[in-house]
Design an enzyme around this catalytic site. Structure first.
Site, mmCIF file in Angstrom:
data_model
loop_
_atom_site.group_PDB
_atom_site.id
_atom_site.type_symbol
_atom_site.label_atom_id
_atom_site.label_comp_id
_atom_site.label_asym_id
_atom_site.label_seq_id
_atom_site.Cartn_x
_atom_site.Cartn_y
_atom_site.Cartn_z
ATOM 1 N N HIS A 109 -22.368 -19.456 5.084
ATOM 2 C CA HIS A 109 -21.818 -18.249 4.434
ATOM 3 C C HIS A 109 -22.847 -17.120 4.414
ATOM 4 C CE1 HIS A 109 -18.661 -20.984 2.833
ATOM 5 N NE2 HIS A 109 -19.695 -21.811 2.714
ATOM 6 N N SER A 159 -34.963 5.891 18.767
ATOM 7 C CA SER A 159 -33.918 6.806 18.336
ATOM 8 C C SER A 159 -34.278 8.205 18.781
ATOM 9 C CB SER A 159 -33.803 6.746 16.816
ATOM 10 O OG SER A 159 -33.189 7.926 16.333
ATOM 11 N N LYS A 216 -37.633 4.436 14.437
ATOM 12 C CA LYS A 216 -36.683 3.391 14.806
ATOM 13 C C LYS A 216 -37.094 2.586 16.041
ATOM 14 C CE LYS A 216 -33.153 2.444 13.417
ATOM 15 N NZ LYS A 216 -31.823 3.072 13.551
ATOM 16 N N GLU A 276 -27.701 -5.995 21.243
ATOM 17 C CA GLU A 276 -26.423 -5.447 20.773
ATOM 18 C C GLU A 276 -25.406 -5.380 21.909
ATOM 19 O OE1 GLU A 276 -26.986 -1.967 17.792
ATOM 20 O OE2 GLU A 276 -28.817 -2.102 18.976
#
Ligand code: ARG
Length: 477
Positions: A174, A295, A301, A308
């Site tokens: 979970h 970024s 970043k 991804e």
């Protein structure tokens, strides 16, 4: 006014190499340019050219064995096809979109090179059995590459697992801290998933291993072609037993697309784990700069774009499966042009999976695991509460009672703002007199790990055995 009699077609000069489309005889006017563009598949089916040529060479041999071609005709066609192959390989082949697809492009070029005899190649054959053959031959090659690609990912995971058999990591259910595991156990979970994927692709290959050529347009070829000999020639184990099925079946694509979708899902989950672990909140892993991007606005970043996109690509893999399933649904037997729509989704899944499998090994090999942070996290948040309950079970308490006792211990510790490891023996004994001085050693992370020594468990010794098994499976061709 007297109607002018149409000029008989036979009055037209006969040419060894026809101009225009092969079906021009039946037609009184040419195709609308929009229709021609709309029906053309050359832009994407041209990748099948090596298989189309291999199939045609074998078909010419089969026709010669059947007495339809003389040996000289077979050889002339063979030499012509080799010349066409040379042009395609060299990039000098004159592609003609008005000839719709790769099959007619190659056949027409053959006719231009060898003359009239080239017109004999398509005897008893249809593009319907031809495309089914080309796709199966191409799939055979794709499956070999896919297997090699999956193995490279597995090998990288196995190598990373070998380094991390003794590295504790919080295990989650979970997405809540559950019980300690070791990092190698987590990595090997993906190896066993990918092993099942390899099995699915193997199964797909086994069922695709039947020759459709000889089915003709739909009813079977009318020339005495020995299909079994042709199958051996092309390396197929069997021949398709029904000509209607042979030209309308695309199960071999569906099975590939389904296996690719499942593999994509597995790799998506791996990528999702890694992107989560790379957050400041987890901090369990750092991607190499070589597999991250920055970024355009936020200077601090570092984004795990590669992971991804591995996660994101699974969407197209599912979509391609659903696209072909939907195209096939409700098609009457036998061949329908709808089937031409199988290619772009199929090729897209081939290319997508190949790209994912190519980028993963170096990305995985260059991950930095923050094993210190993992180890610390593995012991926090009552991760060994189950081990305390198991301890009480070993001291004779039924598990349900032990669960309740430890629940009260956890409640107390939470109220006190303490962790399990902060509680003294006297505090613990207030909850059960069965708790003794040996409890401390029973609820460490290492003890928790060691206890799970069953086959398939996370105890380092069990993981070492799983690692050996994984190595053996991955090495298996
Ligand atoms: N380009 C066609 C396809 O991809 C080849 C078979 C065409 N057959 C036909 N009768 N139009 O399916």
């Amino acid at each position: 006014m007297k109607k002018k009699a149409p000029r008989p077609r036979s009055a037209k000069p006969r040419r060894a190499v026809p101009a225009g489309k092969p079906w021009a005889g039946r037609f009184t006017r040419g195709a609308d340019p929009a229709a021609e563009r709309f029906t053309a598949s050359l832009a994407f089916d041209r990748r099948l050219w090596p298989h189309d040529i291999a199939g045609s060479l074998a078909w010419a041999r089969a026709l010669a064995r059947a007495g339809v071609l003389t040996a000289a005709e077979r050889d002339a066609i063979g030499r012509g096809l080799e010349a066409v192959r040379g042009e395609l390989a060299a990039g000098t082949f004159p592609f003609r979109p008005e000839l719709e697809d790769i099959h007619m492009n190659i056949e027409r070029r053959l006719q231009e090179i060898v003359g009239e005899v080239g017109g004999k190649l398509h005897t008893g054959r249809s593009r319907n059995d031809q495309i089914a053959l080309d796709e199966r031959l191409y799939l055979r090659e794709v499956l070999a590459r896919t297997d090699a690609g999956l193995r490279r990912v597995e090998e990288t995971l196995v190598a990373r697992a070998a380094e991390t058999v003794d590295a504790p990591l919080p295990g989650y259910t979970h997405l809540q801290r559950a019980q300690p595991i070791v990092l190698a156990h987590h990595l090997l979970a993906y190896v066993f998933m990918l092993e099942r994927d390899r099995g699915r692709f193997r199964d797909c290959g086994a069922r695709a291993d039947a020759l459709p050529l000889g089915a003709g347009a739909l009813a079977g070829t009318a020339f005495p072609v020995d299909r079994e000999a042709l199958a051996r020639d092309l390396g197929f184990r069997a021949v398709t037993p029904n000509s209607l099925d042979a030209v309308s079946d695309r199960d071999y694509l569906l099975e590939f697309l389904a296996a690719a979708a499942v593999a994509g899902m597995h790799l998506s989950r791996l990528a999702a784990d890694l992107t989560l672990w790379a957050t400041a909140e987890f901090g369990f892993v750092e991607f190499s700069d070589a597999f991250a991007t920055g970024s355009s606005i936020m200077p601090q970043k570092k984004n795990p774009d590669v992971a991804e996109l591995v996660r994101g690509k699974s969407g197209r893999l599912y979509g391609n499966l659903v696209a072909v399933l939907t195209t096939l649904k409700g098609l009457p037997l036998a061949y329908n042009s709808d089937l031409q729509e199988d290619k772009e989704p199929f090729f897209d899944s081939v290319d997508t999976l190949e790209a994912v499998l190519a980028v993963l090994p170096p990305m995985l090999a260059s991950l930095t695991f923050r094993t210190d942070r993992m180890r610390r996290a593995a012991g926090e948040h009552f991760a060994t509460a189950t081990d305390l309950a198991d301890y009480l079970v070993r001291k004779g308490l039924p598990f349900r009672e032990a669960h309740a006792v430890v629940g009260r211990v956890v409640r107390y510790a939470l109220d006190e703002g303490k962790g399990l490891e902060d509680l003294g023996l006297d505090e613990l004994r207030r909850f059960s007199p069965r708790i003794d001085g040996d409890v401390k050693d029973a609820i460490t992370v290492d003890a928790s790990l060691r206890a799970r020594a069953v086959t398939g468990g996370t105890a380092p010794d069990a993981v070492r055995r799983a690692l050996a098994l994984a190595r053996a499976l991955v090495a298996r061709a």
